[in-house]
Scaffold this active site. Structure first.
Site, short mmCIF file in Angstrom:
data_model
loop_
_atom_site.label_atom_id
_atom_site.label_comp_id
_atom_site.label_asym_id
_atom_site.label_seq_id
_atom_site.Cartn_x
_atom_site.Cartn_y
_atom_site.Cartn_z
N ASP A 199 -0.39 6.70 11.37
CA ASP A 199 -1.53 5.61 11.22
C ASP A 199 -1.11 4.70 12.45
OD1 ASP A 199 -3.51 3.63 10.39
OD2 ASP A 199 -3.70 4.75 8.78
N ASP A 208 5.80 -8.07 1.63
CA ASP A 208 5.59 -7.18 0.68
C ASP A 208 6.04 -5.77 0.98
OD1 ASP A 208 5.59 -7.33 -2.16
OD2 ASP A 208 2.92 -7.41 -2.03
N ASP A 229 21.71 8.61 16.77
CA ASP A 229 21.73 9.57 15.84
C ASP A 229 21.38 11.05 16.37
OD1 ASP A 229 19.09 9.29 16.36
OD2 ASP A 229 18.52 9.27 14.21
N HIS A 254 -4.80 -1.49 9.76
CA HIS A 254 -5.07 -0.60 8.99
C HIS A 254 -3.90 0.12 8.52
CE1 HIS A 254 -6.52 3.68 8.77
NE2 HIS A 254 -7.72 2.86 8.24
N GLU A 265 6.04 -3.94 -2.31
CA GLU A 265 7.10 -4.09 -3.54
C GLU A 265 6.61 -4.79 -4.75
OE1 GLU A 265 11.59 -6.12 -4.08
OE2 GLU A 265 10.29 -6.46 -2.14
N ASN A 268 7.93 -8.70 -7.47
CA ASN A 268 8.75 -9.26 -6.74
C ASN A 268 8.04 -10.76 -6.48
OD1 ASN A 268 6.74 -8.59 -5.17
ND2 ASN A 268 7.85 -8.29 -3.36
N THR A 270 5.57 -11.62 -5.22
CA THR A 270 4.80 -12.00 -4.12
C THR A 270 3.71 -10.75 -3.73
OG1 THR A 270 6.93 -12.48 -3.15
CG2 THR A 270 5.28 -11.84 -1.72
N TYR A 376 -8.11 22.06 6.60
CA TYR A 376 -7.22 22.86 6.66
C TYR A 376 -6.66 23.13 5.54
CZ TYR A 376 -3.25 25.30 9.53
OH TYR A 376 -2.47 25.93 9.93
N ASP A 402 -10.50 18.35 -2.09
CA ASP A 402 -9.51 18.84 -3.14
C ASP A 402 -9.56 17.90 -4.28
OD1 ASP A 402 -8.02 21.27 -2.18
OD2 ASP A 402 -7.39 19.65 -0.49
N SER A 433 -10.18 6.10 4.15
CA SER A 433 -8.99 5.86 4.36
C SER A 433 -8.25 5.04 3.28
CB SER A 433 -8.99 5.00 5.67
OG SER A 433 -9.21 5.56 6.95
#
Length: 704
Positions: A199, A208, A229, A254, A265, A268, A270, A376, A402, A433
């Site tokens: 996105d 958060d 890495d 978005h 989260e 918390n 918040t 697809y 689906d 969305s």
């Protein structure tokens, strides 16, 4: 050969972003579709080589004629590789994809045609940039908790998230939410589950979200500007910015809103809650930000970025790809990335699932039609429902959808989807969305609850799709085109205790005029409350538990039905009245536990049906009335009518009396004939109803 540039130029890309208030609908048409600009990319094409030509092209000798014709040409691998994923890339054929870059002033189609004519080049694909304006969200900070409401967590804005569960708001249908509160008693998420958000960039420093971000520790603790890495990407700490080719992300509303719905989260004190955001004990799932668009008042994506993002997500531990965007046509690069993710995600040691799932928004232009990659086969396509558990006007609908989930109302303030926004803000958005991350969050909880050795994407899909609440009650017209129903956490996380539903003991035959039915009372289930489906058996011989595998079978969807509800299934009239049919059924729950066999009903049609003269199979001209042939059919029916007045239409219903096909016919008063295509429907018995000013005529048809 790959698609040529003229075909690719027709690909109309639509990212289904959401808007806030009416006056802030920048870049939107009236129906919610974003203004789109498609631009072919100059100076770049992609080629897929044949395996036996790989050494020739990568050694440089294969570029001699290209250099002669077009000047300096650079060829590089499309998908970066590492020692860890080298063999997976080879098996998937990713090592055969190369990017060819040349002077942008050179005609791209000439380069494309040249490569298409070269031996050893299997396919040639062009790239496109798709640009559109970004709308804004409705920002709503400093909301206070409603008084007198007992909620499971202490996040102050949870009471605005009506789409999760009962939060005391009025005018919310009980089936319009995902029922997450009961699910949180089972799990709030598992840290080993990573959801890649493809996105706009996610605000990884949001108060958060920051504790539930995926972190590449080697890059975080490594040297800036170095691929610490060795995965082919530099400084990819929280994910990667595929739009700009850098590890630095550009947070936007978005992508941040989508991420918050999945994994803000929980508990918390918040902000908001995420569906899989944990329980306040560092147990939420993690978000990997795969930025696939620029964010400077508009957004630009290309197929190169999209395909690379899917491969990156699989190679770096994601099990779910969350994709709140869609476009009108398919593209081979995109399919290559999707297929790789579905097959190769979960390859890391200790993964909770083998394979990956790609969850995609169905689209916001409010039409019946296919969008990609939602259509697809490898993807899960998500439509939206509103506060009434109905299809909002913006949501696309199609046989390829689906599942459905809350997407908010058209004017999102108050009844939009409430989540995180960039820069530590919170607010509303709406659209498919927003429905899409609800399903991604539920999928993350399912993996958290049931994942481990032997858990597969097929099992995840079974639990996710078979635990929906049917839309037959609230939205019967669109229910067949909105997937299995509304996604539910509570149903998905019920444990399988191996207890089957009760058996039916009151199955009976019923006749109303010339219509015939089987009727029974829905059974109860000690674990699930009621069965998920019945399996109806038909045979010309008396049915017993020993010979069920020799009988014809028909599944009857019971989702949305409570124990004790009357279940009615229409029966087709047999072609031969001298027929004896035996019917019985079993019940099954979400987990496939099967009840005992019901009582057996014997139907002797000779005692029921009047004598009838057979109609010709292919009549030349019916004087008045409707004839359908061939019947049975493999898919195409010819509907022929005589002189019938006014507008005419055909509706096809399954044995649960659900409309599964509609077609408006010619309004001519003269006799006519048109075709009806039911090839997408599963094999079985159906009722075709021909409607006109003269009334309705019902005809039993069989799809084989």
């Amino acid at each position: 050969m790959g698609k040529n540039s003229s075909i690719l130029a027709a690909c109309l890309f639509m990212l289904f972003l959401s808007v806030g208030c009416e006056e802030r609908m920048d870049g939107l048409k009236e129906n919610g579709e974003l203004t789109v600009q498609v631009t072919p990319v100059s100076g770049k094409i992609f080629i897929r080589l044949e395996r036996n030509a790989l050494d020739c092209y990568t050694s440089g000798t294969g570029l001699a004629r290209v250099t002669e014709h077009f000047g300096k040409v650079t060829v590089s691998r499309l998908f970066p590789s590492s020692v860890e994923n080298k063999e997976r890339h080879r098996k998937a054929g990713l090592d055969l994809w190369y990017k060819v870059e040349f002077d942008p002033s050179v005609n791209t189609e000439e380069v494309q045609r040249f490569y298409q004519g070269q031996s050893g080049v299997e396919r040639v694909v062009c790239d496109e940039e798709i640009s559109f304006q970004l709308p804004q969200a409705v920002v709503c900070n400093n909301l206070s908790r409603s008084s007198g409401i007992s909620l499971p967590f202490n996040d102050p804005y949870l009471d605005r998230q009506w789409h999760y569960d009962e939060v005391g708001m009025e005018n919310i249908h009980e089936n319009a939410t995902i029922g997450v509160f009961k699910g949180w008693k089972v799990t709030g998420g598992d840290r080993r589950v990573v959801v890649a958000v493809l996105d706009c960039g996610v605000d990884y420093l949001h108060e958060d979200l920051k504790n539930n971000m995926w972190i590449n520790e080697k890059e975080l603790n490594g040297t800036s500007g170095v691929d610490d890495d060795g995965n082919g990407y530099v400084d990819d700490i929280y994910g990667y910015n595929f739009a700009y080719g850098t590890g630095s992300l550009n947070p936007h509303d978005h992508g941040t809103h989508v991420a918050g719905t999945i994994a803000a989260e929980n508990n918390n004190g918040t902000g908001v809650c995420g569906i899989a955001g944990g329980t306040g004990h560092q147990d939420g799932v993690r978000i990997m930000s795969c930025q696939i668009g620029t964010t400077m008042g508009s957004i630009t994506q290309n197929f190169e970025a999209l395909s690379k993002a899917f491969v990156y997500a699989a190679d770096n531990g994601a099990l779910i790809c969350q994709c709140s965007w869609a476009f009108a046509y398919s593209n081979e690069l995109l399919h290559t990335g999707v297929d790789y993710f579905v097959k190769n995600a979960g390859s890391q040691p200790g993964s909770l699932m083998k394979g990956g799932v790609v969850i995609v928004a169905a689209g916001n232009d409010g039409t019946h039609g296919m969008r990609y990659p939602a259509s697809y086969e490898s993807c899960i396509s998500v439509a939206a429902v509103n506060t009434e558990a109905k299809r909002p006007s913006y949501s696309n609908f199609d046989e390829t959808v689906d599942i459905s989930a809350p997407g908010g109302v058209k004017n999102p303030e108050e009844f939009g989807i409430f989540s995180t926004l960039a820069n530590n803000q919170y607010g509303y958005m709406n659209g498919t969305s927003m429905a899409c991350p609800h399903v991604s969050g539920i999928a993350a909880l399912i993996i958290s609850a049931y994942g481990g050795g032997g858990f597969t994407t097929e099992k995840l899909k079974q639990i996710l799709l078979e635990s929906c609440i049917s839309l037959n009650e609230t939205e019967p017209s669109y229910a067949p085109l909105m997937g299995k129903g509304i996604a539910r956490v509570d149903r998905a996380l019920w444990k399988d205790d191996g207890v089957a539903p009760e058996a039916v003991n009151d199955l009976c035959f019923k006749q109303e005029n010339e219509n015939y039915f089987l009727v029974w009372s829905n059974a109860s289930d000690p674990n699930d409350g009621s069965p998920r489906k019945s399996i109806l058996y038909r045979s010309s011989q008396p049915l017993t538990a020993a010979n069920l595998n020799q009988a014809e079978m028909q599944e009857v969807d019971l989702r949305g039905k409570d124990a004790g509800d009357e279940i009615t299934v229409a029966l087709p009239k047999p072609a031969d009245r001298n027929t004896v049919d035996y019917y019985a059924l079993t019940n099954a729950d979400t987990w496939g536990n099967i009840s005992g066999l019901s009582n057996v009903v014997e139907i002797r049609w000779v005692q029921i049906l009047p004598e009838e003269k057979p109609e010709p199979e292919h009549p030349d001209s019916p004087e008045k009335g409707v004839i359908v042939f061939p019947n049975p059919t493999t898919g195409i029916l010819n509907v022929k009518w005589g002189c019938i007045q006014g507008a005419k239409s055909v509706n096809v219903y399954d044995l649960m009396a659900r409309r599964v096909y509609t077609k408006i016919l010619s309004s001519s008063e003269s006799a006519g004939e048109e075709t009806v295509d039911i090839s997408r429907l599963p094999a079985g018995r159906y009722v075709l109803k021909f409607s006109s000013d003269d009334g309705v005529q019902a005809i039993n048809v069989v799809k084989i």
